[in-house]
Design a protein around this motif. Sequence first.
Motif, short mmCIF file in Angstrom:
data_model
loop_
_atom_site.label_atom_id
_atom_site.label_comp_id
_atom_site.label_asym_id
_atom_site.label_seq_id
_atom_site.Cartn_x
_atom_site.Cartn_y
_atom_site.Cartn_z
N TYR A 67 -32.99 22.21 36.93
CA TYR A 67 -32.39 21.62 38.01
C TYR A 67 -31.05 21.35 37.91
CZ TYR A 67 -37.31 20.07 38.39
OH TYR A 67 -38.76 20.20 38.67
N SER A 68 -30.27 21.67 38.81
CA SER A 68 -28.55 21.67 39.06
C SER A 68 -28.08 21.76 37.53
CB SER A 68 -28.20 20.45 39.71
OG SER A 68 -28.85 19.35 39.04
N GLY A 69 -28.12 22.92 37.04
CA GLY A 69 -27.79 23.31 35.88
C GLY A 69 -28.32 23.09 34.41
N PHE A 70 -29.22 22.28 34.75
CA PHE A 70 -29.73 21.71 33.22
C PHE A 70 -31.34 22.34 33.33
CE2 PHE A 70 -32.46 18.34 34.43
CZ PHE A 70 -33.30 17.88 33.56
N SER A 71 -31.43 23.22 31.97
CA SER A 71 -32.78 24.08 32.19
C SER A 71 -33.87 22.82 31.70
CB SER A 71 -32.32 25.28 31.26
OG SER A 71 -32.96 25.16 30.02
N VAL A 72 -35.26 23.38 32.32
CA VAL A 72 -36.26 22.54 31.73
C VAL A 72 -37.25 23.49 31.10
CG1 VAL A 72 -38.54 21.34 32.75
CG2 VAL A 72 -36.06 20.72 33.68
N LEU A 73 -37.46 24.68 31.88
CA LEU A 73 -38.23 25.60 31.16
C LEU A 73 -37.73 26.64 30.68
CD1 LEU A 73 -40.79 25.72 34.15
CD2 LEU A 73 -41.14 24.66 32.11
N ARG A 74 -37.98 27.38 29.54
CA ARG A 74 -37.32 28.37 29.03
C ARG A 74 -38.48 29.40 28.57
NH1 ARG A 74 -35.01 24.22 26.02
NH2 ARG A 74 -33.40 23.33 27.13
N ASP A 75 -38.17 30.60 28.68
CA ASP A 75 -38.86 31.85 28.12
C ASP A 75 -40.33 31.59 28.28
OD1 ASP A 75 -38.13 34.13 27.24
OD2 ASP A 75 -38.09 33.58 25.25
N ILE A 76 -40.85 31.16 29.29
CA ILE A 76 -42.39 31.07 29.52
C ILE A 76 -43.11 32.21 29.83
CG2 ILE A 76 -44.27 29.64 30.84
CD1 ILE A 76 -42.58 27.69 29.58
N ASP A 77 -44.11 32.51 28.79
CA ASP A 77 -44.86 33.71 29.12
C ASP A 77 -46.39 33.17 29.37
OD1 ASP A 77 -43.16 36.31 29.03
OD2 ASP A 77 -43.01 35.28 26.82
N ILE A 78 -46.98 33.33 30.40
CA ILE A 78 -48.27 32.94 30.43
C ILE A 78 -49.07 33.85 31.30
CG2 ILE A 78 -48.00 30.51 30.39
CD1 ILE A 78 -48.48 30.08 33.08
N GLU A 79 -50.24 33.87 31.41
CA GLU A 79 -51.32 35.05 32.01
C GLU A 79 -52.23 33.97 32.66
OE1 GLU A 79 -51.84 38.54 29.93
OE2 GLU A 79 -53.22 39.35 31.41
N VAL A 80 -52.50 34.06 33.99
CA VAL A 80 -53.48 33.25 34.61
C VAL A 80 -54.59 34.23 35.15
CG1 VAL A 80 -53.97 31.69 36.38
CG2 VAL A 80 -51.78 31.61 35.41
N ARG A 81 -55.54 34.32 34.37
CA ARG A 81 -56.71 35.27 34.61
C ARG A 81 -57.65 34.72 35.67
NH1 ARG A 81 -58.03 36.66 28.88
NH2 ARG A 81 -55.71 37.09 27.98
N PRO A 82 -58.69 35.54 36.27
CA PRO A 82 -59.75 34.72 36.84
C PRO A 82 -60.47 33.76 36.39
CG PRO A 82 -59.61 37.23 37.56
CD PRO A 82 -58.60 36.94 36.19
N GLY A 83 -60.77 32.87 36.80
CA GLY A 83 -61.49 31.64 36.12
C GLY A 83 -60.62 30.39 36.42
#
Length: 238
Positions: A16-32
């Motif tokens: 949000y406005s210059g301040f980072s909340v999420l960093r380097d998120i790697d996820i995989e959402v498979r069926p289910g």
Amino acid sequence: MSAQAHLQVKSLGAGYSGFSVLRDIDIEVRPGITVILGPNGAGKTTLLRALAGLMPRHGEVLLDGALLPPQDATTCVRRGLALVAEGRQLFPQMTVRENLELGGWLVPAGERPRRLAQAFEDFPRLKERNQQLAGTMSGGEQQMVAVARAMMSAPRLLMLDEPSLGLAPRMVDELLAIVQRIARQQGVTVLMVEQNVRKALSVADRGYVLERGRIVAADGAKELLASDAIRRAYLGTA
Ligand SMILES: Nc1ncnc2c1ncn2[C@@H]1O[C@H](COP(=O)(O)OP(=O)(O)OP(=O)(O)O)[C@@H](O)[C@H]1O
Ligand SMILES: [Mg+2]
């Protein structure tokens, strides 16, 4: 029916406005059903909002191998994503039925009656009360309206932000059972944020733990339920 949705998230960042909340998120959402766990303020809502195209992000989000444009919520809905946000956001002065009909704004008019019939089949409680003003429904019923409304857009990937928040245990079970049916019988891929860790993991296939904006654990739901770290941090047992 089209193949089930598969979402890949690579090096995602958002804030949000210059301040980072999420960093380097790697996820995989498979069926289910995939569940995201984590403490308050970890960035869970921010993650769902970034995936739904509701805020800026960087990194890559691919739905069935094709890039999803950032910050374009309408395209996300057209491509089959639906988000049930925290806090329901119903139209309280409109009936249950009218709220559901609004959820179908992007499906062809000819298809809407079928979607509505499906919603009433999935949520029999709402069929009985389809003429009631949404604002006068109980908290649990309103949450069902919110999920049913999202289902009106015929999503292939349904994202739920704390659907069981504030609900009595029996209502939590009923809602999660419906979510499970939507995933198993209708082939809708589900990504769900939940603080009701035990119940969420017991219906989910896989889970991620998000802490301070980073993924700190990823595993099968059964494995997470059995893990000492999860039990200590989220289940109050060792
Ligand atoms: N609109 C906003 N503007 C500025 N900061 C925000 C905004 N929304 C969230 N944040 C901040 O981003 C961080 C992550 O918030 P987020 O709502 O994603 O957490 P969460 O994991 O969903 O928490 P909760 O479990 O309490 O719902 C928090 O520090 C929060 O204060
Ligand atoms: Mg949240």
